[in-house]
Design a protein around this motif. Structure first.
Motif, PDB file in Angstrom:
ATOM      1  N   THR A 157      -1.458  -5.992  11.943  1.00  0.00           N
ATOM      2  CA  THR A 157      -0.380  -5.093  12.333  1.00  0.00           C
ATOM      3  C   THR A 157      -0.665  -4.414  13.664  1.00  0.00           C
ATOM      4  OG1 THR A 157       0.255  -4.743  10.028  1.00  0.00           O
ATOM      5  CG2 THR A 157       0.991  -3.101  11.628  1.00  0.00           C
ATOM      6  N   VAL A 161       1.559  -4.999  17.130  1.00  0.00           N
ATOM      7  CA  VAL A 161       2.156  -3.943  17.952  1.00  0.00           C
ATOM      8  C   VAL A 161       1.651  -4.043  19.384  1.00  0.00           C
ATOM      9  CG1 VAL A 161       2.277  -1.452  18.317  1.00  0.00           C
ATOM     10  CG2 VAL A 161       2.577  -2.384  16.016  1.00  0.00           C
ATOM     11  N   ARG A 162       0.363  -4.279  19.559  1.00  0.00           N
ATOM     12  CA  ARG A 162      -0.198  -4.392  20.911  1.00  0.00           C
ATOM     13  C   ARG A 162       0.474  -5.528  21.674  1.00  0.00           C
ATOM     14  NH1 ARG A 162      -4.311  -6.663  24.208  1.00  0.00           N
ATOM     15  NH2 ARG A 162      -4.792  -8.351  22.736  1.00  0.00           N
ATOM     16  N   LEU A 165       4.233  -4.751  22.488  1.00  0.00           N
ATOM     17  CA  LEU A 165       4.412  -3.837  23.616  1.00  0.00           C
ATOM     18  C   LEU A 165       4.187  -4.566  24.941  1.00  0.00           C
ATOM     19  CD1 LEU A 165       2.667  -0.672  22.160  1.00  0.00           C
ATOM     20  CD2 LEU A 165       5.105  -0.916  22.679  1.00  0.00           C
ATOM     21  N   ALA A 187       8.819  -0.304  10.762  1.00  0.00           N
ATOM     22  CA  ALA A 187       7.736   0.327  11.518  1.00  0.00           C
ATOM     23  C   ALA A 187       7.412  -0.479  12.773  1.00  0.00           C
ATOM     24  CB  ALA A 187       6.496   0.470  10.643  1.00  0.00           C
ATOM     25  N   LEU A 188       7.432  -1.802  12.676  1.00  0.00           N
ATOM     26  CA  LEU A 188       7.170  -2.636  13.843  1.00  0.00           C
ATOM     27  C   LEU A 188       8.249  -2.449  14.906  1.00  0.00           C
ATOM     28  CD1 LEU A 188       5.996  -5.929  12.100  1.00  0.00           C
ATOM     29  CD2 LEU A 188       4.577  -4.383  13.451  1.00  0.00           C
ATOM     30  N   ALA A 191       7.688   0.921  16.585  1.00  0.00           N
ATOM     31  CA  ALA A 191       6.494   0.982  17.424  1.00  0.00           C
ATOM     32  C   ALA A 191       6.653   0.173  18.701  1.00  0.00           C
ATOM     33  CB  ALA A 191       5.280   0.489  16.640  1.00  0.00           C
ATOM     34  N   ILE A 192       7.343  -0.959  18.611  1.00  0.00           N
ATOM     35  CA  ILE A 192       7.468  -1.857  19.767  1.00  0.00           C
ATOM     36  C   ILE A 192       8.674  -1.501  20.629  1.00  0.00           C
ATOM     37  CG2 ILE A 192       7.801  -4.275  20.454  1.00  0.00           C
ATOM     38  CD1 ILE A 192       6.250  -5.028  17.868  1.00  0.00           C
TER      39      ILE A 192
END
Length: 247
Positions: A157, A161-162, A165, A187-188, A191-192
Motif C-alpha cells: 500500500t 501510494v508512492r 503520486l 484511501a488510495l 492519498a494519490i
C-alpha cells in the motif's frame, strides 16, 4: 469535444463509477456500444486470446491493428490497454495510438523481461514523456502492479501510494492499482489524488459496489472475453450432443 476530452470528463461526471466493458474485437465493441456504454476499454488479454496469442505475446502491429478495428466500429471513445508499451519510444507509442484512433491508454509498470516491477522513477519519467508527446489527446491510465507483483516487506500500500503520486505528477489522468483490496480503494484515491481504476473479477464486488468503495472507473481485463468463450463452449457442447443451439 474530442474523444479524449469526452473520456476524461466521464471520469469526473455525475454517473460514477465509469464502467468500461472490454471488447476484444469489433463485433463485441458494437454490442457494448449499442447497449449504451459511453466508452470502452480494450483488454490486452482478451485481444491476445481472440488473435490466437498468449497474454503478453501479441505482436505490437497486431495489437494496434485490433485497436483500430474496434475504434472504427463504434462512435464512443475507446481507451486501449497497450501493456508496458512494447519497448516503443514515447513518440512512436503515442503516434501508433493516435493513428489507431484511441482516446486513452493503459500503461503498466511491470518489467516483463525481468518479471518484476519497473523502477518507479524511471516509469514516471517515461509517463512524462508520453504525456508530453500526447498533450491532451490521450487519457493516461497508469497501472500500478504492486499488488500483482508483491513488494518486499509487504509494504504494497505504501509503495502503491508512492508510485501513484509519481505517476500523477508525471501527468497520469488516473491510476490503476490492479488487484488492490477493494476496502482500500477510497484511501488510495484520497492519498494519490487521482481517479482510481478497479478491476471487476468473478466472485468479487460488482461495479456498483466497487464504486461505493471508492473506484471511479471499472474495467474487466480479459474477463468478458473469457465469459463469452464459456458461453460459446456451452453452445458447442449442445451442438455436439445433437441439440439445437438457442437462437
Amino acid at each position: 469535444m474530442s474523444a479524449a476530452a469526452t473520456l476524461r470528463a466521464l471520469h469526473h461526471g455525475p454517473r460514477l463509477p465509469l464502467v468500461l466493458p472490454g471488447p476484444w474485437d469489433a463485433a463485441a465493441a458494437r454490442v457494448f456500444a449499442d447497449a449504451g456504454f459511453p466508452a470502452l476499454a480494450t483488454p490486452s488479454a482478451g485481444i491476445a486470446a481472440a488473435l490466437g496469442h498468449e497474454d503478453g505475446r501479441t505482436p505490437p502491429a497486431e495489437m494496434f491493428a485490433a485497436i483500430a478495428r474496434i475504434v472504427r466500429a463504434v462512435d464512443v471513445p475507446v481507451t486501449a490497454d497497450v501493456e508496458a508499451g512494447y519497448g516503443l519510444s514515447a513518440r512512436e507509442l503515442v503516434g501508433r495510438l493516435l493513428d489507431a484512433g484511441a482516446a486513452g491508454c493503459n500503461l503498466e509498470d511491470s518489467d516483463h523481461a525481468a518479471g518484476a516491477l519497473r523502477d518507479a522513477e524511471e516509469q514516471a519519467a517515461w509517463l512524462a514523456e508520453v504525456r508530453a508527446e500526447a498533450g491532451d489527446a490521450l487519457v493516461i491510465n497508469a497501472r500500478i502492479d504492486t499488488y500483482l507483483r508483491g513488494v518486499e516487506g509487504e509494504r504494497e500500500t505504501a509503495e502503491t501510494v508512492r508510485r501513484g503520486l509519481l505517476y500523477a505528477a508525471a501527468g497520469a489522468d488516473c491510476v490503476y492499482p490492479i488487484l488492490a483490496p477493494p476496502a482500500l480503494l477510497s484511501a488510495l484515491a484520497a492519498a494519490i489524488g487521482r481517479p482510481v481504476n478497479a478491476l471487476a473479477v468473478p466472485g468479487g464486488p460488482d461495479p456498483e459496489e466497487l464504486g461505493a468503495l471508492g473506484a471511479a472507473r471499472i474495467t474487466f481485463g480479459g474477463g468478458l472475453q473469457r465469459a463469452a468463450m464459456a458461453t460459446l463452449a456451452e453452445v458447442a457442447e449442445r451442438l455436439r450432443g445433437g441439440r439445437p443451439a438457442e437462437g
